[in-house]
Design a protein around this motif. Structure first.
Motif, PDB file in Angstrom:
ATOM      1  N   GLN A 211       0.846  -1.192   0.000  1.00  0.00           N
ATOM      2  CA  GLN A 211       0.000   0.000   0.000  1.00  0.00           C
ATOM      3  C   GLN A 211       0.884   1.245   0.000  1.00  0.00           C
ATOM      4  OE1 GLN A 211      -3.278  -0.334  -0.422  1.00  0.00           O
ATOM      5  NE2 GLN A 211      -3.058  -2.547  -0.340  1.00  0.00           N
ATOM      6  N   ASN A 212       0.304   2.399   0.220  1.00  0.00           N
ATOM      7  CA  ASN A 212       1.033   3.676   0.330  1.00  0.00           C
ATOM      8  C   ASN A 212       1.819   4.031  -0.923  1.00  0.00           C
ATOM      9  OD1 ASN A 212       0.149   3.738   3.054  1.00  0.00           O
ATOM     10  ND2 ASN A 212       1.934   2.540   3.672  1.00  0.00           N
ATOM     11  N   GLY A 213       1.281   3.670  -2.091  1.00  0.00           N
ATOM     12  CA  GLY A 213       1.944   4.008  -3.337  1.00  0.00           C
ATOM     13  C   GLY A 213       3.030   3.037  -3.755  1.00  0.00           C
ATOM     14  N   ASN A 214       3.170   1.910  -3.051  1.00  0.00           N
ATOM     15  CA  ASN A 214       4.210   0.938  -3.383  1.00  0.00           C
ATOM     16  C   ASN A 214       3.813  -0.017  -4.498  1.00  0.00           C
ATOM     17  OD1 ASN A 214       5.897   1.974  -1.373  1.00  0.00           O
ATOM     18  ND2 ASN A 214       4.963   0.686   0.177  1.00  0.00           N
ATOM     19  N   LEU A 215       2.529  -0.053  -4.862  1.00  0.00           N
ATOM     20  CA  LEU A 215       2.047  -0.935  -5.921  1.00  0.00           C
ATOM     21  C   LEU A 215       1.136  -0.158  -6.853  1.00  0.00           C
ATOM     22  CD1 LEU A 215       1.680  -3.803  -7.166  1.00  0.00           C
ATOM     23  CD2 LEU A 215      -0.263  -4.069  -5.604  1.00  0.00           C
ATOM     24  N   CYS A 216       1.375  -0.318  -8.137  1.00  0.00           N
ATOM     25  CA  CYS A 216       0.578   0.324  -9.172  1.00  0.00           C
ATOM     26  C   CYS A 216       0.165  -0.757 -10.169  1.00  0.00           C
ATOM     27  CB  CYS A 216       1.419   1.400  -9.851  1.00  0.00           C
ATOM     28  SG  CYS A 216       0.671   2.161 -11.294  1.00  0.00           S
ATOM     29  N   LEU A 217      -1.136  -0.952 -10.365  1.00  0.00           N
ATOM     30  CA  LEU A 217      -1.644  -1.922 -11.333  1.00  0.00           C
ATOM     31  C   LEU A 217      -2.298  -1.165 -12.480  1.00  0.00           C
ATOM     32  CD1 LEU A 217      -3.294  -4.470  -8.863  1.00  0.00           C
ATOM     33  CD2 LEU A 217      -1.092  -4.686 -10.025  1.00  0.00           C
ATOM     34  N   ILE A 218      -1.909  -1.506 -13.704  1.00  0.00           N
ATOM     35  CA  ILE A 218      -2.426  -0.835 -14.901  1.00  0.00           C
ATOM     36  C   ILE A 218      -2.722  -1.900 -15.940  1.00  0.00           C
ATOM     37  CG2 ILE A 218      -1.917   0.853 -16.717  1.00  0.00           C
ATOM     38  CD1 ILE A 218       0.295   1.923 -14.801  1.00  0.00           C
ATOM     39  N   ASP A 219      -3.871  -1.775 -16.634  1.00  0.00           N
ATOM     40  CA  ASP A 219      -4.143  -2.709 -17.724  1.00  0.00           C
ATOM     41  C   ASP A 219      -4.317  -1.954 -19.035  1.00  0.00           C
ATOM     42  OD1 ASP A 219      -6.955  -2.149 -18.435  1.00  0.00           O
ATOM     43  OD2 ASP A 219      -7.510  -3.158 -16.590  1.00  0.00           O
ATOM     44  N   ASP A 220      -4.237  -2.697 -20.127  1.00  0.00           N
ATOM     45  CA  ASP A 220      -4.397  -2.108 -21.454  1.00  0.00           C
ATOM     46  C   ASP A 220      -5.643  -2.654 -22.147  1.00  0.00           C
ATOM     47  OD1 ASP A 220      -3.668  -4.677 -22.151  1.00  0.00           O
ATOM     48  OD2 ASP A 220      -2.028  -4.084 -23.473  1.00  0.00           O
ATOM     49  N   GLY A 221      -6.638  -3.029 -21.363  1.00  0.00           N
ATOM     50  CA  GLY A 221      -7.858  -3.606 -21.914  1.00  0.00           C
ATOM     51  C   GLY A 221      -8.646  -2.631 -22.777  1.00  0.00           C
ATOM     52  N   SER A 222      -9.546  -3.198 -23.573  1.00  0.00           N
ATOM     53  CA  SER A 222     -10.383  -2.410 -24.480  1.00  0.00           C
ATOM     54  C   SER A 222     -11.541  -1.721 -23.772  1.00  0.00           C
ATOM     55  CB  SER A 222     -10.966  -3.326 -25.562  1.00  0.00           C
ATOM     56  OG  SER A 222      -9.945  -3.970 -26.264  1.00  0.00           O
ATOM     57  N   PHE A 223     -11.810  -2.100 -22.536  1.00  0.00           N
ATOM     58  CA  PHE A 223     -12.967  -1.582 -21.809  1.00  0.00           C
ATOM     59  C   PHE A 223     -12.503  -0.674 -20.681  1.00  0.00           C
ATOM     60  CE2 PHE A 223     -13.761  -5.929 -23.361  1.00  0.00           C
ATOM     61  CZ  PHE A 223     -14.662  -5.616 -24.360  1.00  0.00           C
ATOM     62  N   ASP A 224     -13.431   0.040 -20.073  1.00  0.00           N
ATOM     63  CA  ASP A 224     -13.097   0.987 -19.001  1.00  0.00           C
ATOM     64  C   ASP A 224     -12.918   0.268 -17.674  1.00  0.00           C
ATOM     65  OD1 ASP A 224     -13.162   3.260 -20.625  1.00  0.00           O
ATOM     66  OD2 ASP A 224     -15.331   3.457 -20.417  1.00  0.00           O
ATOM     67  N   SER A 225     -11.677  -0.047 -17.352  1.00  0.00           N
ATOM     68  CA  SER A 225     -11.359  -0.656 -16.070  1.00  0.00           C
ATOM     69  C   SER A 225     -11.314   0.429 -15.011  1.00  0.00           C
ATOM     70  CB  SER A 225     -10.017  -1.383 -16.138  1.00  0.00           C
ATOM     71  OG  SER A 225     -10.073  -2.445 -17.068  1.00  0.00           O
ATOM     72  N   ARG A 226     -11.725   0.078 -13.793  1.00  0.00           N
ATOM     73  CA  ARG A 226     -11.710   1.028 -12.676  1.00  0.00           C
ATOM     74  C   ARG A 226     -10.431   0.871 -11.872  1.00  0.00           C
ATOM     75  NH1 ARG A 226     -17.375  -0.921 -10.406  1.00  0.00           N
ATOM     76  NH2 ARG A 226     -15.909  -2.533  -9.859  1.00  0.00           N
ATOM     77  N   GLY A 227      -9.990   1.952 -11.268  1.00  0.00           N
ATOM     78  CA  GLY A 227      -8.851   1.900 -10.354  1.00  0.00           C
ATOM     79  C   GLY A 227      -7.497   1.807 -11.030  1.00  0.00           C
ATOM     80  N   GLN A 228      -7.399   2.277 -12.268  1.00  0.00           N
ATOM     81  CA  GLN A 228      -6.102   2.250 -12.970  1.00  0.00           C
ATOM     82  C   GLN A 228      -5.047   2.964 -12.119  1.00  0.00           C
ATOM     83  OE1 GLN A 228      -5.132   0.765 -15.753  1.00  0.00           O
ATOM     84  NE2 GLN A 228      -6.963   0.448 -16.985  1.00  0.00           N
ATOM     85  N   GLY A 229      -3.872   2.361 -11.989  1.00  0.00           N
ATOM     86  CA  GLY A 229      -2.777   2.969 -11.250  1.00  0.00           C
ATOM     87  C   GLY A 229      -2.812   2.726  -9.754  1.00  0.00           C
ATOM     88  N   THR A 230      -3.769   1.933  -9.287  1.00  0.00           N
ATOM     89  CA  THR A 230      -3.906   1.650  -7.857  1.00  0.00           C
ATOM     90  C   THR A 230      -3.905   0.139  -7.613  1.00  0.00           C
ATOM     91  OG1 THR A 230      -6.324   1.427  -7.785  1.00  0.00           O
ATOM     92  CG2 THR A 230      -5.423   3.684  -7.702  1.00  0.00           C
ATOM     93  N   PRO A 231      -3.786  -0.287  -6.354  1.00  0.00           N
ATOM     94  CA  PRO A 231      -3.915  -1.705  -6.038  1.00  0.00           C
ATOM     95  C   PRO A 231      -5.359  -2.206  -6.151  1.00  0.00           C
ATOM     96  CG  PRO A 231      -2.658  -0.581  -4.327  1.00  0.00           C
ATOM     97  CD  PRO A 231      -3.251   0.476  -5.219  1.00  0.00           C
ATOM     98  N   GLU A 232      -6.314  -1.315  -6.358  1.00  0.00           N
ATOM     99  CA  GLU A 232      -7.733  -1.670  -6.460  1.00  0.00           C
ATOM    100  C   GLU A 232      -8.206  -1.801  -7.907  1.00  0.00           C
ATOM    101  OE1 GLU A 232      -6.818   1.074  -4.386  1.00  0.00           O
ATOM    102  OE2 GLU A 232      -6.698  -0.295  -2.688  1.00  0.00           O
ATOM    103  N   LEU A 233      -7.311  -2.100  -8.822  1.00  0.00           N
ATOM    104  CA  LEU A 233      -7.677  -2.218 -10.232  1.00  0.00           C
ATOM    105  C   LEU A 233      -8.731  -3.301 -10.438  1.00  0.00           C
ATOM    106  CD1 LEU A 233      -7.142  -1.532 -13.258  1.00  0.00           C
ATOM    107  CD2 LEU A 233      -5.423  -3.356 -13.219  1.00  0.00           C
ATOM    108  N   VAL A 234      -9.799  -2.949 -11.148  1.00  0.00           N
ATOM    109  CA  VAL A 234     -10.823  -3.906 -11.565  1.00  0.00           C
ATOM    110  C   VAL A 234     -10.752  -3.957 -13.086  1.00  0.00           C
ATOM    111  CG1 VAL A 234     -13.274  -4.498 -11.593  1.00  0.00           C
ATOM    112  CG2 VAL A 234     -12.285  -3.396  -9.570  1.00  0.00           C
TER     113      VAL A 234
END
Length: 178
Positions: free
Chosen positions: A23-46
């Motif tokens: 947490q605290n900015g130590n993890l960043c999750l990003i996807d390149d999917g075709s749809f609108d994923s929520r939480g880009q750049g956070t550990p809460e990526l959906v």
């Protein structure tokens, strides 16, 4: 729609090891999917996916001197209970495994650390671990039986070098079918 969705797992290894947390900015999750994923750049990526699509996770360290690898990915049961059993993977050439076998409410951990190829899922009760610290790409196929609009949370466990507190995890990311 893309046939594959890539999820970049970017880790500030020095920060994570110092904080003993992803947490605290130590993890960043990003996807390149075709749809609108929520939480880009956070550990809460959906990450929004469709059945039959390949999902591939790749670990990247911000600190180039300390490696980070994906140790395991396991999907959590609905309602936030204890983690579902993990499903192991053989490490030989074969076809891409499906993400899950339906025993955990829809999605089981059957992503795979892939160095030279993908493999099929092993029987339940085997852990989904690479056993090698040089594997940082895991992938699997989204099964057709997932309920649309339901986020399937997973535990992402990361290995950073060796020693105390070198294995950290988050339970916050998810995959969700359209």
């Amino acid at each position: 729609m893309k046939p594959q969705v890539n999820i970049a797992v970017v880790v500030d290894v020095i920060g994570a090891l110092s904080d003993k947390s992803l947490q605290n900015g130590n993890l960043c999750l990003i996807d390149d999917g075709s749809f609108d994923s929520r939480g880009q750049g956070t550990p809460e990526l959906v990450t929004v996916v469709v059945p039959g699509q390949v999902v591939q996770w790749s670990a990247l360290a911000v600190d180039l001197q300390t490696p980070v690898e994906i140790r395991s990915i396991s999907f959590l049961p609905a309602g936030g209970g204890p983690a579902a059993p993990e499903y192991g993977v053989d490490h030989g050439p074969a076809g891409a495994p499906a993400l899950g076998d339906g025993t955990d409410g829809g999605l089981g951990g059957a992503a795979e650390g892939a160095a030279g190829g993908l493999a099929g899922a092993a029987p339940a009760g085997h852990q989904l671990e690479s056993g090698q610290l040089d594997l940082n790409v895991w992938s699997g196929v989204v099964p057709p039986y997932l309920t649309p609009g339901v986020p399937y949370r997973y535990r992402l466990e990361l290995q950073m070098y060796e020693g105390d507190h070198s294995v950290l995890h988050v339970d916050s990311p998810a995959l969700m079918c359209l």
